[in-house]
Design a protein around this motif. Structure first.
Motif, PDB file in Angstrom:
ATOM      1  N   VAL A 147     -13.275  29.065   0.013  1.00 58.94           N
ATOM      2  CA  VAL A 147     -13.203  27.618  -0.011  1.00 58.94           C
ATOM      3  C   VAL A 147     -13.639  27.168  -1.401  1.00 58.94           C
ATOM      4  CG1 VAL A 147     -14.114  25.504   1.012  1.00 58.94           C
ATOM      5  CG2 VAL A 147     -13.719  27.499   2.449  1.00 58.94           C
ATOM      6  N   VAL A 148     -12.913  26.221  -1.972  1.00 58.66           N
ATOM      7  CA  VAL A 148     -13.221  25.718  -3.307  1.00 58.66           C
ATOM      8  C   VAL A 148     -13.441  24.211  -3.221  1.00 58.66           C
ATOM      9  CG1 VAL A 148     -12.399  25.478  -5.683  1.00 58.66           C
ATOM     10  CG2 VAL A 148     -11.764  27.509  -4.344  1.00 58.66           C
ATOM     11  N   ALA A 149     -14.586  23.771  -3.706  1.00 59.66           N
ATOM     12  CA  ALA A 149     -14.890  22.341  -3.761  1.00 59.66           C
ATOM     13  C   ALA A 149     -15.195  21.980  -5.210  1.00 59.66           C
ATOM     14  CB  ALA A 149     -16.089  22.017  -2.872  1.00 59.66           C
ATOM     15  N   VAL A 150     -14.589  20.909  -5.686  1.00 59.03           N
ATOM     16  CA  VAL A 150     -14.805  20.438  -7.052  1.00 59.03           C
ATOM     17  C   VAL A 150     -15.414  19.049  -6.969  1.00 59.03           C
ATOM     18  CG1 VAL A 150     -13.714  19.872  -9.259  1.00 59.03           C
ATOM     19  CG2 VAL A 150     -12.816  21.760  -7.864  1.00 59.03           C
ATOM     20  N   ALA A 151     -16.520  18.855  -7.672  1.00 56.74           N
ATOM     21  CA  ALA A 151     -17.223  17.573  -7.643  1.00 56.74           C
ATOM     22  C   ALA A 151     -17.307  16.988  -9.047  1.00 56.74           C
ATOM     23  CB  ALA A 151     -18.627  17.765  -7.077  1.00 56.74           C
ATOM     24  N   ASP A 152     -17.492  15.678  -9.104  1.00 56.33           N
ATOM     25  CA  ASP A 152     -17.720  15.036 -10.395  1.00 56.33           C
ATOM     26  C   ASP A 152     -19.185  15.226 -10.793  1.00 56.33           C
ATOM     27  OD1 ASP A 152     -19.244  13.122  -8.998  1.00 56.33           O
ATOM     28  OD2 ASP A 152     -17.732  11.549  -9.188  1.00 56.33           O
ATOM     29  N   SER A 153     -19.586  14.620 -11.890  1.00 56.86           N
ATOM     30  CA  SER A 153     -20.946  14.820 -12.395  1.00 56.86           C
ATOM     31  C   SER A 153     -22.020  14.231 -11.485  1.00 56.86           C
ATOM     32  CB  SER A 153     -21.081  14.238 -13.799  1.00 56.86           C
ATOM     33  OG  SER A 153     -20.830  12.837 -13.776  1.00 56.86           O
ATOM     34  N   HIS A 154     -21.624  13.406 -10.526  1.00 53.34           N
ATOM     35  CA  HIS A 154     -22.569  12.834  -9.561  1.00 53.34           C
ATOM     36  C   HIS A 154     -22.600  13.631  -8.259  1.00 53.34           C
ATOM     37  CE1 HIS A 154     -22.995   9.355 -12.146  1.00 53.34           C
ATOM     38  NE2 HIS A 154     -21.691   9.287 -12.199  1.00 53.34           N
ATOM     39  N   GLY A 155     -21.726  14.630  -8.147  1.00 55.51           N
ATOM     40  CA  GLY A 155     -21.657  15.435  -6.943  1.00 55.51           C
ATOM     41  C   GLY A 155     -20.636  14.942  -5.933  1.00 55.51           C
ATOM     42  N   GLU A 156     -19.884  13.891  -6.283  1.00 54.66           N
ATOM     43  CA  GLU A 156     -18.880  13.363  -5.361  1.00 54.66           C
ATOM     44  C   GLU A 156     -17.633  14.244  -5.401  1.00 54.66           C
ATOM     45  OE1 GLU A 156     -19.705  11.001  -3.254  1.00 54.66           O
ATOM     46  OE2 GLU A 156     -21.651  10.916  -4.246  1.00 54.66           O
ATOM     47  N   LEU A 157     -17.099  14.543  -4.239  1.00 49.51           N
ATOM     48  CA  LEU A 157     -15.971  15.456  -4.096  1.00 49.51           C
ATOM     49  C   LEU A 157     -14.719  14.905  -4.768  1.00 49.51           C
ATOM     50  CD1 LEU A 157     -15.345  18.179  -2.692  1.00 49.51           C
ATOM     51  CD2 LEU A 157     -14.530  16.838  -0.739  1.00 49.51           C
ATOM     52  N   LEU A 158     -14.107  15.732  -5.626  1.00 54.64           N
ATOM     53  CA  LEU A 158     -12.860  15.368  -6.299  1.00 54.64           C
ATOM     54  C   LEU A 158     -11.675  16.136  -5.728  1.00 54.64           C
ATOM     55  CD1 LEU A 158     -13.990  15.352 -10.038  1.00 54.64           C
ATOM     56  CD2 LEU A 158     -13.532  13.375  -8.586  1.00 54.64           C
ATOM     57  N   ALA A 159     -11.909  17.409  -5.409  1.00 52.57           N
ATOM     58  CA  ALA A 159     -10.838  18.255  -4.890  1.00 52.57           C
ATOM     59  C   ALA A 159     -11.437  19.284  -3.947  1.00 52.57           C
ATOM     60  CB  ALA A 159     -10.117  18.954  -6.034  1.00 52.57           C
ATOM     61  N   PHE A 160     -10.613  19.704  -2.984  1.00 54.55           N
ATOM     62  CA  PHE A 160     -11.092  20.652  -1.992  1.00 54.55           C
ATOM     63  C   PHE A 160      -9.929  21.513  -1.520  1.00 54.55           C
ATOM     64  CE2 PHE A 160     -11.925  21.968   2.344  1.00 54.55           C
ATOM     65  CZ  PHE A 160     -13.177  22.537   2.213  1.00 54.55           C
ATOM     66  N   LEU A 161     -10.186  22.806  -1.338  1.00 57.37           N
ATOM     67  CA  LEU A 161      -9.179  23.717  -0.819  1.00 57.37           C
ATOM     68  C   LEU A 161      -9.850  24.754   0.073  1.00 57.37           C
ATOM     69  CD1 LEU A 161      -6.216  24.931  -0.958  1.00 57.37           C
ATOM     70  CD2 LEU A 161      -7.217  26.498  -2.622  1.00 57.37           C
ATOM     71  N   ARG A 162      -9.350  24.887   1.276  1.00 56.44           N
ATOM     72  CA  ARG A 162      -9.788  25.949   2.190  1.00 56.44           C
ATOM     73  C   ARG A 162      -8.602  26.862   2.399  1.00 56.44           C
ATOM     74  NH1 ARG A 162      -9.230  26.231   7.844  1.00 56.44           N
ATOM     75  NH2 ARG A 162     -10.431  27.943   8.686  1.00 56.44           N
TER      76      ARG A 162
END
Length: 86
Positions: free
Chosen positions: A14-29
């Motif tokens: 699973v890949v989660a990408v967050a911005d500098s504040h930790g908010e989710l930008l992209a996600f892949l399972r």
């Protein structure tokens, strides 16, 4: 690149990408990845962004018997010391 490496190793993840504040930008399972990995990956991305630290290093610091500290003092249950968040 992460997904290509997982495929090369014949693994799923699973890949989660967050911005500098930790908010989710992209996600892949990927197909076959375990369901608990969804929250764990998002928490790793959030932790790395919020703490500006690699989650593996944070996890090691928590476990250090002399210099360690309790992660609950961070004040948010999303903080995690599982390795993988960068």
């Amino acid at each position: 690149e992460v997904v290509a490496e997982l495929i090369r190793r014949n693994k799923v993840g699973v890949v989660a990408v967050a911005d500098s504040h930790g908010e989710l930008l992209a996600f892949l399972r990927m197909d076959g990845a375990k369901l608990p990995s969804i929250v764990i990956a998002q928490n790793k991305a959030w932790t790395a962004a919020r703490s500006q630290r690699n989650t593996l290093d944070l996890g090691k610091a928590i476990k250090d018997p002399a210099k360690g500290y309790d992660i609950c003092y961070y004040g948010d249950p999303r903080f995690t010391g599982f390795g993988g968040g960068v």
